[in-house]
Motif scaffolding. Sequence first.
Motif, short mmCIF file in Angstrom:
data_model
loop_
_atom_site.label_atom_id
_atom_site.label_comp_id
_atom_site.label_asym_id
_atom_site.label_seq_id
_atom_site.Cartn_x
_atom_site.Cartn_y
_atom_site.Cartn_z
N ALA A 16 37.74 -6.16 -0.71
CA ALA A 16 37.02 -6.60 -1.38
C ALA A 16 37.53 -6.09 -2.52
N LEU A 17 39.37 -5.54 -2.93
CA LEU A 17 39.56 -5.09 -3.55
C LEU A 17 40.13 -6.44 -4.45
N THR A 18 40.27 -7.66 -2.23
CA THR A 18 41.16 -8.71 -2.59
C THR A 18 39.86 -9.33 -4.04
N ASN A 19 38.98 -9.43 -3.76
CA ASN A 19 37.23 -10.25 -4.05
C ASN A 19 37.61 -9.53 -5.46
N LEU A 20 37.88 -8.57 -5.93
CA LEU A 20 37.61 -8.12 -7.49
C LEU A 20 38.55 -8.86 -8.09
N VAL A 21 40.18 -8.45 -7.48
CA VAL A 21 41.26 -8.88 -8.44
C VAL A 21 41.16 -10.83 -9.11
N THR A 22 40.75 -11.63 -7.58
CA THR A 22 40.34 -12.92 -7.90
C THR A 22 39.91 -13.31 -8.66
N ALA A 23 38.86 -12.52 -8.39
CA ALA A 23 37.26 -12.83 -9.36
C ALA A 23 37.96 -12.33 -10.90
N GLY A 24 38.75 -11.03 -11.60
CA GLY A 24 39.26 -10.84 -12.54
C GLY A 24 39.82 -11.57 -13.29
N LEU A 25 40.61 -12.49 -12.40
CA LEU A 25 41.67 -13.56 -13.01
C LEU A 25 41.65 -14.25 -13.12
N ASP A 26 40.33 -15.35 -12.31
CA ASP A 26 39.38 -16.56 -12.63
C ASP A 26 38.65 -16.62 -14.61
N ASP A 27 38.69 -15.47 -14.51
CA ASP A 27 37.99 -14.89 -15.43
C ASP A 27 39.00 -14.69 -16.82
N LEU A 28 39.74 -14.15 -16.58
CA LEU A 28 40.80 -14.35 -17.32
C LEU A 28 41.51 -15.67 -17.50
N GLU A 29 41.80 -16.30 -16.55
CA GLU A 29 42.08 -18.08 -17.04
C GLU A 29 41.36 -19.10 -17.71
#
Length: 205
Positions: A121-134
């Motif tokens: 869940a933490l990995t998915n949260l960070v992945t989505a956040g980095l995608d949004d920042l990209e």
Amino acid sequence: MSNPDLEPAARRMAALIGGVSDEMLDRPTPCPDYRLGDLVEHVVVHHFATKAGLRQAVDDAVLTAFEAALAAVDTHGAPAEVSERLNQAVAGIIGGDRAVSDYLGRSLFEATGASQRLFDALTNLVTAGLDDLEEAGLVRPGTDRTWRAYTVLFIVLGPIVLSRQLEARLRTDAFAPDVVSARSAANIDILQHGLFTPDDPRPRM
């Protein structure tokens, strides 16, 4: 998901969860002359039915805290400004409550099915956040989506899992405000500028 009304109780119980055994949960409700262990047992049985239910409630509360903190960050401005705000948001969760950091460290170190779900869940949260920042132009495009998320998690979770070893070397609380501030500044600097120089500055022979 747990009942939102129970999340504060789950947060308070995070520091005590390690002391609740499955055998305790199988015993009848304790008598009114509570000892601490009996009180913990009674709260767990009354509100969550099982230790697994409590663990899930605590996990949900931790993830909700991360989601809320990251969602509240203003992503407008220069990358340096945004990265600092994101860093402060994460530091506020981890450094703001030692029970949370201790629970995360203990849970992730156990390598159980429950800890794997928390890590996923933490990995998915960070992945989505980095995608949004990209997408917002704040993260360098073309970086490996999988390993950039893991890299951020290593930076965030490393001090949690190794907090006792850090404290032995630093001779102070690994989450003391000045320690968190220094660690955060170093993390931001490395993430923004990298660690190594782009080219070998030494003259060629």
